[in-house]
Design a protein around this motif. Structure first.
Motif, mmCIF file in Angstrom:
data_model
loop_
_atom_site.group_PDB
_atom_site.id
_atom_site.type_symbol
_atom_site.label_atom_id
_atom_site.label_comp_id
_atom_site.label_asym_id
_atom_site.label_seq_id
_atom_site.Cartn_x
_atom_site.Cartn_y
_atom_site.Cartn_z
ATOM 1 N N ALA A 1 31.911 32.676 62.965
ATOM 2 C CA ALA A 1 31.492 31.543 62.145
ATOM 3 C C ALA A 1 30.047 31.179 62.456
ATOM 4 O O ALA A 1 29.243 30.926 61.555
ATOM 5 C CB ALA A 1 32.413 30.344 62.410
ATOM 6 N N LEU B 1 26.451 30.983 60.294
ATOM 7 C CA LEU B 1 25.646 29.773 60.325
ATOM 8 C C LEU B 1 24.164 30.088 60.607
ATOM 9 O O LEU B 1 23.281 29.654 59.885
ATOM 10 C CB LEU B 1 26.209 28.877 61.428
ATOM 11 N N LEU C 1 37.581 34.817 55.080
ATOM 12 C CA LEU C 1 36.934 34.065 54.001
ATOM 13 C C LEU C 1 36.974 32.573 54.300
ATOM 14 O O LEU C 1 35.976 31.865 54.135
ATOM 15 C CB LEU C 1 37.624 34.355 52.664
ATOM 16 N N GLN C 2 38.126 32.101 54.769
ATOM 17 C CA GLN C 2 38.226 30.679 55.154
ATOM 18 C C GLN C 2 37.209 30.356 56.229
ATOM 19 O O GLN C 2 36.431 29.399 56.124
ATOM 20 C CB GLN C 2 39.630 30.391 55.705
ATOM 21 N N LEU C 3 37.221 31.189 57.261
ATOM 22 C CA LEU C 3 36.340 30.951 58.409
ATOM 23 C C LEU C 3 34.878 30.874 57.961
ATOM 24 O O LEU C 3 34.141 29.947 58.309
ATOM 25 C CB LEU C 3 36.527 32.100 59.410
ATOM 26 N N LEU D 1 33.483 30.706 54.750
ATOM 27 C CA LEU D 1 33.094 29.761 53.705
ATOM 28 C C LEU D 1 33.030 28.345 54.250
ATOM 29 O O LEU D 1 32.146 27.567 53.882
ATOM 30 C CB LEU D 1 34.071 29.857 52.531
ATOM 31 N N PHE D 2 33.942 28.003 55.152
ATOM 32 C CA PHE D 2 33.878 26.660 55.709
ATOM 33 C C PHE D 2 32.722 26.515 56.704
ATOM 34 O O PHE D 2 32.226 25.407 56.921
ATOM 35 C CB PHE D 2 35.229 26.259 56.307
ATOM 36 N N SER D 3 32.285 27.618 57.288
ATOM 37 C CA SER D 3 31.042 27.565 58.074
ATOM 38 C C SER D 3 29.884 27.240 57.147
ATOM 39 O O SER D 3 28.975 26.480 57.498
ATOM 40 C CB SER D 3 30.751 28.899 58.750
ATOM 41 N N GLY D 4 29.924 27.869 55.953
ATOM 42 C CA GLY D 4 28.883 27.590 54.962
ATOM 43 C C GLY D 4 28.872 26.118 54.590
ATOM 44 O O GLY D 4 27.819 25.480 54.510
ATOM 45 N N LEU D 5 30.067 25.563 54.416
ATOM 46 C CA LEU D 5 30.167 24.132 54.092
ATOM 47 C C LEU D 5 29.536 23.309 55.215
ATOM 48 O O LEU D 5 28.752 22.386 54.963
ATOM 49 C CB LEU D 5 31.640 23.756 53.909
ATOM 50 N N ALA D 6 29.868 23.680 56.448
ATOM 51 C CA ALA D 6 29.315 22.949 57.592
ATOM 52 C C ALA D 6 27.795 23.016 57.564
ATOM 53 O O ALA D 6 27.105 22.023 57.817
ATOM 54 C CB ALA D 6 29.853 23.537 58.896
ATOM 55 N N PHE E 1 25.688 23.336 55.012
ATOM 56 C CA PHE E 1 25.023 22.499 54.008
ATOM 57 C C PHE E 1 25.258 21.013 54.265
ATOM 58 O O PHE E 1 24.413 20.190 53.964
ATOM 59 C CB PHE E 1 25.476 22.908 52.601
ATOM 60 N N TRP F 1 27.652 23.213 43.692
ATOM 61 C CA TRP F 1 28.516 22.505 44.645
ATOM 62 C C TRP F 1 29.953 22.462 44.138
ATOM 63 O O TRP F 1 30.899 22.649 44.902
ATOM 64 C CB TRP F 1 28.010 21.078 44.881
ATOM 65 N N PHE G 1 31.477 25.834 44.505
ATOM 66 C CA PHE G 1 31.697 26.076 45.925
ATOM 67 C C PHE G 1 32.944 25.339 46.399
ATOM 68 O O PHE G 1 33.814 25.914 47.073
ATOM 69 C CB PHE G 1 30.456 25.622 46.707
ATOM 70 N N LEU H 1 36.345 26.922 47.955
ATOM 71 C CA LEU H 1 36.848 26.489 49.261
ATOM 72 C C LEU H 1 38.326 26.107 49.153
ATOM 73 O O LEU H 1 39.162 26.548 49.956
ATOM 74 C CB LEU H 1 36.039 25.296 49.778
ATOM 75 N N THR I 1 40.535 29.176 48.714
ATOM 76 C CA THR I 1 40.799 30.023 49.884
ATOM 77 C C THR I 1 41.874 29.397 50.775
ATOM 78 O O THR I 1 42.600 30.112 51.455
ATOM 79 C CB THR I 1 39.536 30.234 50.736
ATOM 80 N N GLY J 1 41.919 28.950 59.746
ATOM 81 C CA GLY J 1 40.611 29.590 59.630
ATOM 82 C C GLY J 1 39.560 28.614 59.136
ATOM 83 O O GLY J 1 38.453 28.526 59.670
ATOM 84 N N ALA J 2 39.939 27.825 58.107
ATOM 85 C CA ALA J 2 39.000 26.870 57.524
ATOM 86 C C ALA J 2 38.601 25.809 58.539
ATOM 87 O O ALA J 2 37.404 25.572 58.788
ATOM 88 C CB ALA J 2 39.635 26.210 56.308
ATOM 89 N N GLY K 1 36.653 27.383 61.567
ATOM 90 C CA GLY K 1 35.275 27.755 61.223
ATOM 91 C C GLY K 1 34.396 26.523 61.116
ATOM 92 O O GLY K 1 33.294 26.475 61.660
ATOM 93 N N PHE K 2 34.921 25.514 60.427
ATOM 94 C CA PHE K 2 34.141 24.294 60.228
ATOM 95 C C PHE K 2 33.879 23.599 61.561
ATOM 96 O O PHE K 2 32.739 23.259 61.895
ATOM 97 C CB PHE K 2 34.895 23.351 59.278
ATOM 98 N N CYS L 1 31.407 25.388 63.836
ATOM 99 C CA CYS L 1 30.017 25.253 63.413
ATOM 100 C C CYS L 1 29.470 23.872 63.736
ATOM 101 O O CYS L 1 28.345 23.739 64.218
ATOM 102 C CB CYS L 1 29.884 25.527 61.923
#
Lengths: 568, 89
Positions: A382, A386, A456-458, A460-465, A467, B21, B24, B28, B31, B53-54, B57-58, B61
């Motif tokens: 992740a 980033l 993909l979850q891992l 894409l949610f890193s991407g969310l973090a 932005f 957005w 996106f 999200l 997924t 995973g979501a 990952g979040f 980060c």
């Protein structure tokens, strides 16, 4: 005499010819010698192919195996792509140095014994330093010296280890060893220095971004990955490597997040990616070693691609800081596209090479029930998205409009990037074709629905973090202190203090000497005025005879003192 | 993010960015919801949980960015830090 040419010598000859020839002939050598080398790489059969006497040993300059060929293949391929990218822009001596440097890397790939490995290892250190110097700025010259000192030091440590192993075991064979004694520790440390492991990771982010836009493409490929190969061959399953690797992974992410210089972000992410490989070597199963080798292969391609796109930007704009760049996608669509593909590949997005190689390492950790390692590698994946996957392309090509409207890449640079794009995607889409070249039989399927969904979850949610946290990531015109602060500042401060102290001591000494001399003179005067001293007495200070060993010692002390005095 | 500018590239117009957005956010959600249909095989237990995973990952980060920010307080120096140090030496 072997019936064929060692691949490294072909490339070394190419480097020599680049220096001798001019014009189209030189271009022909730049483009053809890597291809000839690649052909030669695939002519090397398994096992020791050539031996020759060297001092009292029989060395094995060429030994083939699938692992060795895999690394040599990507090295030779990378020289071709780098040559195509660089030949119109780079000066001839930069190209020649880069080719000799790559020849060293390919030499290490096929080294059958420790002595051969060491010789090629030093060849790399020597010519990579020249490539750094070709950055041709004050900063590049200074960074090149620090780089050279670090690698010569690493070389000496490696040499001490090799000497120890040779003396104690009588064998110069390049074979897996256990880190149990001083000798093997020295070898391990010597190799880890080249892998940019802690505590000296700083050399990489210090030197690579100072080189020329073309030089960094070559530099990114060889040194660290040769170290990974050496680790696979010498220390598979050495568990300490797992933790060193994980540290490198996290270090790379954190420092890249703090960084403002576009190429330095990429340099930190080399440490991060090599961390994945070092960790995999530490896990040491066949799947993990396959993963390390595969990831090294894929990494060289996408990292060179990233450095190429950054190089085009620097070549076209003369700027390299995120705070000065932005919005370049408008006029550099090709470079932006290639940079984004490289960024997606390094992040391990499904259908790119990073996904099919990095997940193999995670899988190997899971199979060994290394829960913490598995989860940390996941978090790191992740983090890669980033710091490299989004941060690099975002700040260089999007972000705000910097007002810069540079031209896109020249055709040869664009062509080199597109070749690498094809491989980034190719390995991602057709992993089976690639897996057959790995050192061990592959029993791994990257594309299961569950795995793809998880990553993909891992990601894409890193991407969310990213932005959502953008306000926290505003770039500042700063650098971040690293361990190199110790040898760039701290040591000099201590020496300065010592220097001040030594002047005080010096004053005291000179006073003492003056007083003693005065006393002596007074005494001499007294003696001279009387009769000559008894010959039975010990002769005067200068007339005494001394053993030669002590004399040599004093000469050494004097010379050391002289050198120190001269240096400061 | 980008300054609104009527004659600017379509990609940086506020309208496009709002649309991006929305797309996106849709992806999200998709997924995560897809996990009702596709089973994620957990290798260490937790990684098979719904939405792991979501969330992981979040959270990872956010943690890394905050940690970097914290380190930055101690480690960041001006760009000419080393040059100035050399001059002082």
């Amino acid at each position: 005499m072997p019936e064929y040419l060692p691949p490294a010598l072909i490339l070394l000859t190419g480097a020599l010819l680049i220096g001798i020839l001019r014009g189209h002939m030189r271009t022909a050598v730049v483009l053809l010698s890597p291809l000839l080398t690649l052909w030669a790489v695939w002519q090397v059969p398994d096992g020791v192919v050539a031996t020759m006497p060297f001092l009292d040993y029989v060395i094995e300059p060429v030994e083939g195996s699938p692992l060795r060929r895999l690394f040599a293949t990507i090295f030779a391929g990378m020289v071709f792509a780098g040559g195509l990218y660089a030949y119109r822009l780079a000066r001839w001596y930069e190209l020649a140095a880069a080719y000799a440097y790559a020849a060293g890397a390919i030499g290490v790939c096929f080294a059958g014994d420790l002595i051969t490995m060491f010789l090629y290892w030093e060849l790399m250190a020597l010519f990579s330093t020249i490539v750094v110097w070709c950055g041709n700025t004050q900063g590049a010259r200074a960074a090149g010296i620090r780089y050279a000192v670090m690698h010569l030091l690493g070389g000496i440590i490696l040499k001490v280890g090799i000497e120890g192993v040779v003396v104690h075991t009588g064998s110069i064979d390049l074979q897996p060893m256990q880190v149990t004694n001083f000798d093997t520790w020295m070898i391990l440390i010597g190799i880890l220095i080249n892998a940019a492991a802690p505590p000296v990771s700083a050399w990489l982010a210090d030197a690579y971004p100072e080189s020329s836009p073309t030089g960094s493409v070559f530099l990114s490929a060889f040194t660290t990955k040769t170290a990974v190969l050496a680790l696979i061959m010498l220390f598979p399953g050495e568990s300490i490597l797992i933790w060193i690797g994980l540290f490198m992974v996290m270090y790379g992410i954190i420092y890249a997040l703090l960084e403002n210089d576009a190429r330095r972000i990429l340099a930190y992410s080399i440490v991060n990616q090599v961390g994945f490989m070092v960790c995999a070597v530490g896990i040491g199963t066949e799947m993990a070693l396959n993963g390390a080798a595969a990831h090294a292969f894929a990494h060289i391609i996408y990292k060179a691609l990233l450095f190429m796109s950054a190089g085009v930007v620097i070549y076209r704009t003369g700027k390299h800081k995120c705070t000065e760049l932005g919005g370049l996608f408008r006029t550099m669509p090709l470079t932006a596209f290639c940079g984004i593909i490289g960024a997606l590949a390094i992040s391990g997005v499904p259908l790119t090479s990073g996904f099919t190689t990095k997940t193999m390492i995670s899988q190997a950790a899971a199979n060994q029930e290394l829960v913490a390692v598995y989860l940390l590698l996941g978090a790191a994946s992740a983090g890669v998205f980033l710091h490299a996957g989004i941060k690099f392309p975002w700040f260089v090509f999007y972000q705000r409009d910097s007002g810069l409207r540079p031209k896109d890449a020249p055709w040869n640079m664009g062509a080199a990037m597109l070749i690498l794009v094809v491989f980034c995607i190719g390995i991602g889409v057709f992993p089976g074709l690639f897996y057959q070249f790995l050192p061990y039989p592959v029993d791994y399927e990257p594309y299961t629905a569950g795995k793809v969904l998880f990553y993909l979850q891992l990601l894409l949610f890193s991407g969310l973090a990213f932005f959502l946290l953008l306000p926290l990531m505003r770039r500042t015109e700063t650098i971040s202190l690293d361990t190199d602060w110790i040898w760039r500042v701290l040591i000099f401060r201590i020496l300065q203090k010592l220097g001040l102290a030594s002047t005080a001591v010096g004053r005291a000494i000179s006073q003492f000497v003056r007083r003693t001399l005065n006393n002596l003179l007074a005494k001499a005067g007294h003696h001279l005025s009387t009769e000559a001293p008894d010959t039975e007495e010990e002769p005067g200070m200068l007339a005494r005879s001394r053993p030669i060993g002590r004399t040599a010692l004093w000469i050494a002390v004097l010379l050391t003192g002289y050198v120190l005095a001269y240096y400061f | 993010m980008s300054k609104s500018n009527s004659d600017d590239h379509w990609l940086v117009r506020p309208k496009t960015i709002r649309l991006l957005w929305q797309i996106f956010a849709g992806i999200l959600a998709l997924t995560v919801l897809a996990q009702f249909v596709i089973k994620i095989k957990g290798y260490v237990g937790v990684d098979g949980w719904f939405g792991f995973g979501a969330l992981f990952g979040f959270a990872a980060c956010v943690a890394m960015v905050l940690f970097a920010k914290l380190l930055g307080v101690f480690l960041k120096r001006g760009e000419n830090y080393y040059d100035e140090e050399e001059d002082n030496a």
